[in-house]
Design an enzyme around this catalytic site. Structure first.
Site, PDB file in Angstrom:
ATOM      1  CE  LYS A   8      -2.122  -1.215   3.822  1.00  0.00           C
ATOM      2  NZ  LYS A   8      -1.604  -2.692   4.121  1.00  0.00           N
ATOM      3  NE  ARG A  84      -5.269  -1.287   9.215  1.00  0.00           N
ATOM      4  CZ  ARG A  84      -4.188  -1.057   8.664  1.00  0.00           C
ATOM      5  NH1 ARG A  84      -3.971   0.211   8.233  1.00  0.00           N
ATOM      6  NH2 ARG A  84      -3.328  -1.888   8.622  1.00  0.00           N
ATOM      7  NE  ARG A 123       7.510  -2.507   6.478  1.00  0.00           N
ATOM      8  CZ  ARG A 123       6.336  -2.519   6.508  1.00  0.00           C
ATOM      9  NH1 ARG A 123       5.368  -1.885   5.504  1.00  0.00           N
ATOM     10  NH2 ARG A 123       5.728  -2.736   7.545  1.00  0.00           N
ATOM     11  NE  ARG A 156       5.877  -0.527   9.926  1.00  0.00           N
ATOM     12  CZ  ARG A 156       4.784  -0.396   9.202  1.00  0.00           C
ATOM     13  NH1 ARG A 156       4.897   0.508   8.025  1.00  0.00           N
ATOM     14  NH2 ARG A 156       3.580  -1.038   9.588  1.00  0.00           N
ATOM     15  NE  ARG A 167       1.582  -4.908  10.959  1.00  0.00           N
ATOM     16  CZ  ARG A 167       2.633  -4.947  10.058  1.00  0.00           C
ATOM     17  NH1 ARG A 167       3.964  -5.417  10.429  1.00  0.00           N
ATOM     18  NH2 ARG A 167       2.544  -4.392   8.935  1.00  0.00           N
TER      19      ARG A 167
END
Ligand code: AP5
Length: 216
Positions: A8, A84, A123, A156, A167
């Site tokens: 996203k 969400r 990431r 992160r 998640r």
């Protein structure tokens, strides 16, 4: 819209650069609050690091304080990470109806679980400007440094394997029903996100053309 790590933020960055949308990322808003250690940031931190969603009322209050009606009326806003939950969807639809905006249209970046885990485990993020990299698929030009602002890149806190697991479960439980509701009302366009970033972008640009036609 889509599960954690579907791309996203990566695609939103391109759309902002090439199509001139303004980007409203609830994740980025919250991470900025955390960096600045505001009262909102301190409250948000524990939810985010555990991989859970903030309570709807708190999330809506934060979003409303960052976005005024004028911005909404002007349009061209790309929401990334909102709505969400079904309660957030209901809230957003009432909000758009109140200002006589076009109905909500969503793009769903579809990807399977294994690809998500590979993406999130590699990431790297810029804590200063929010740019997103990946150790293998999108490395920065200089190891460990952001190409745009030169800040040291970080992993992160919610990309730890336990938080990623949580998640994904939260996504299935709370966000998948939002996608199903939008799908039933034909307000959702599905894009194959398990493709190289340029190909995903092309699919999105085509989808946006279709969405504009449908919303007119
Ligand atoms: P948020 O920041 O929105 O997290 P997320 O939805 O889990 O999504 P991510 O940011 O992890 O991933 P992404 O889809 O943007 O993928 P990216 O482009 O980085 O929210 C964080 C938290 O804030 C939530 O968990 C929650 O606690 C809270 N929150 C936010 N919104 C909320 C709301 N509405 N209500 C309540 N709480 C809320 O890409 C991932 C990696 O893959 C990168 O390394 C990238 O380089 C790589 N990559 C991307 N595309 C490709 C590609 N096509 N091929 C190969 N690699 C790729």
């Amino acid at each position: 819209m889509g599960p954690p790590g579907c791309g996203k933020g990566t695609q939103a960055e391109r759309l902002v650069r090439q199509a001139g949308f303004s980007h409203v990322s609830t994740g980025e808003i919250l991470r900025r609050e955390i960096r600045e250690q505001t009262p909102t940031g301190r409250e948000a931190q524990r939810w985010i690091e555990d991989g859970r969603l903030l309570p709807d009322e708190l999330m809506i209050q934060i979003l409303r304080s960052r976005l005024d009606e004028q911005q909404l009326r002007r349009g061209g806003i790309l929401f990334d990470g909102f709505p969400r939950t079904l309660a957030q969807l209901e809230y957003m639809e009432a909000w758009l109806a109140e200002i006589h905006s076009s109905p909500l249209c969503a793009i769903f970046l579809h990807i399977d679980r294994q690809a998500i885990i590979e993406r999130l485990s590699g990431r790297l993020s810029c804590p200063q400007c929010g740019a997103v990299y990946h150790e293998k698929s999108r490395p920065p030009q200089q190891t460990g440094r952001c190409d745009h602002c030169g800040a040291p890149l970080v992993r992160r806190a919610d990309d730890r394997p336990e938080a990623v697991q949580e998640r994904l479960e939260v996504y299935e439980r709370q966000t998948a029903p939002v996608l199903e509701a939008l799908q039933r009302r034909e307000q959702l366009i599905r894009v194959d996100a398990d493709r190289p970033p340029d190909e995903v972008f092309t699919q999105i640009v085509e989808a946006i053309g279709d969405i504009s036609d449908e919303c007119e």
